[in-house]
Scaffold this motif. Structure first.
Motif, PDB file in Angstrom:
ATOM      1  N   GLU A  93      50.024  40.449  20.350  1.00 56.24           N
ATOM      2  CA  GLU A  93      49.731  41.004  21.673  1.00 56.24           C
ATOM      3  C   GLU A  93      50.216  42.450  21.800  1.00 56.24           C
ATOM      4  O   GLU A  93      49.564  43.271  22.453  1.00 56.24           O
ATOM      5  N   ILE A  94      51.343  42.765  21.205  1.00 52.70           N
ATOM      6  CA  ILE A  94      51.860  44.141  21.250  1.00 52.70           C
ATOM      7  C   ILE A  94      50.891  45.085  20.540  1.00 52.70           C
ATOM      8  O   ILE A  94      50.512  46.129  21.079  1.00 52.70           O
ATOM      9  N   VAL A  95      50.471  44.724  19.345  1.00 56.89           N
ATOM     10  CA  VAL A  95      49.538  45.556  18.585  1.00 56.89           C
ATOM     11  C   VAL A  95      48.201  45.660  19.317  1.00 56.89           C
ATOM     12  O   VAL A  95      47.611  46.745  19.423  1.00 56.89           O
ATOM     13  N   SER A  96      47.730  44.561  19.858  1.00 58.82           N
ATOM     14  CA  SER A  96      46.467  44.551  20.595  1.00 58.82           C
ATOM     15  C   SER A  96      46.538  45.442  21.833  1.00 58.82           C
ATOM     16  O   SER A  96      45.624  46.223  22.109  1.00 58.82           O
ATOM     17  N   TYR A  97      47.638  45.340  22.577  1.00 59.60           N
ATOM     18  CA  TYR A  97      47.807  46.172  23.762  1.00 59.60           C
ATOM     19  C   TYR A  97      47.792  47.646  23.376  1.00 59.60           C
ATOM     20  O   TYR A  97      47.149  48.467  24.035  1.00 59.60           O
ATOM     21  N   ALA A  98      48.487  47.986  22.315  1.00 59.04           N
ATOM     22  CA  ALA A  98      48.531  49.381  21.861  1.00 59.04           C
ATOM     23  C   ALA A  98      47.128  49.876  21.524  1.00 59.04           C
ATOM     24  O   ALA A  98      46.738  50.984  21.924  1.00 59.04           O
ATOM     25  N   ASP A  99      46.360  49.066  20.823  1.00 64.31           N
ATOM     26  CA  ASP A  99      45.006  49.452  20.428  1.00 64.31           C
ATOM     27  C   ASP A  99      44.084  49.596  21.639  1.00 64.31           C
ATOM     28  O   ASP A  99      43.293  50.534  21.724  1.00 64.31           O
ATOM     29  N   GLN A 100      44.182  48.676  22.568  1.00 64.19           N
ATOM     30  CA  GLN A 100      43.259  48.648  23.715  1.00 64.19           C
ATOM     31  C   GLN A 100      43.604  49.651  24.808  1.00 64.19           C
ATOM     32  O   GLN A 100      42.768  49.941  25.661  1.00 64.19           O
ATOM     33  N   ASN A 101      44.828  50.188  24.791  1.00 63.43           N
ATOM     34  CA  ASN A 101      45.258  51.063  25.877  1.00 63.43           C
ATOM     35  C   ASN A 101      45.591  52.486  25.431  1.00 63.43           C
ATOM     36  O   ASN A 101      46.224  53.228  26.167  1.00 63.43           O
ATOM     37  N   GLY A 102      45.149  52.856  24.256  1.00 59.66           N
ATOM     38  CA  GLY A 102      45.337  54.217  23.793  1.00 59.66           C
ATOM     39  C   GLY A 102      46.789  54.628  23.639  1.00 59.66           C
ATOM     40  O   GLY A 102      47.149  55.783  23.861  1.00 59.66           O
ATOM     41  N   ILE A 103      47.623  53.685  23.246  1.00 59.05           N
ATOM     42  CA  ILE A 103      49.050  53.964  23.059  1.00 59.05           C
ATOM     43  C   ILE A 103      49.222  54.893  21.867  1.00 59.05           C
ATOM     44  O   ILE A 103      48.587  54.709  20.825  1.00 59.05           O
TER      45      ILE A 103
END
Length: 141
Positions: A93-103
């Motif tokens: 979820e951390i990696v996915s959030y980073a990918d989906q939110n332009g982190i």
């Protein structure tokens, strides 16, 4: 260089150390701090009996408290903050959030597990995030 900084949180003291660095980095770059808590689906699945709903509610309450603590510290430094609670496996979820939110960068602290605990759980969340993330990961000990 950094517009969006992700700080995964489990509400522990280790997050406080990482947050110090994340706030400083965000201040230097006028970046938005993203606080993310993951309700670990492995825990909720293991408690699928009578207490399932209570366990989920308790973990979500812990998550609200954890992201609020990150938000409070970042807002006190004059930073913009976004908070989010996800459900799933923490590292995924951390990696996915980073990918989906332009982190642009993830700032986190290893969980402080003993070597025996790390072997039993096949490594730590921070190890897996560092291995799988497509953006830089700062691990703050």
């Amino acid at each position: 260089m950094y517009d969006d900084i992700l700080v995964p949180t489990d509400g522990s003291e280790a997050v406080d150390r990482a947050l110090d660095h994340a706030v400083r980095l965000a201040s230097d770059h006028d970046a938005t701090v993203h606080a993310l808590y993951v309700v670990d689906q492995r825990v909720t699945t293991a408690n699928s009996g009578e207490l399932h709903d209570e366990v989920v509610a308790d973990l979500e309450a812990q998550g609200e408290t954890a992201v609020a603590a990150v938000a409070e510290r970042a807002e006190a430094a004059g930073l913009d903050v976004e908070t989010h609670i996800a459900r799933g496996t923490p590292d995924t979820e951390i990696v996915s959030y980073a990918d989906q939110n332009g982190i642009d960068v993830i700032v986190m602290s290893p969980e402080g597990k003993s070597p025996r605990e790390r072997i039993r759980s096949l490594g730590s969340v921070s190890d897996r995030v560092a291995d799988d993330a497509t953006v830089p990961v700062f691990l703050i000990k």
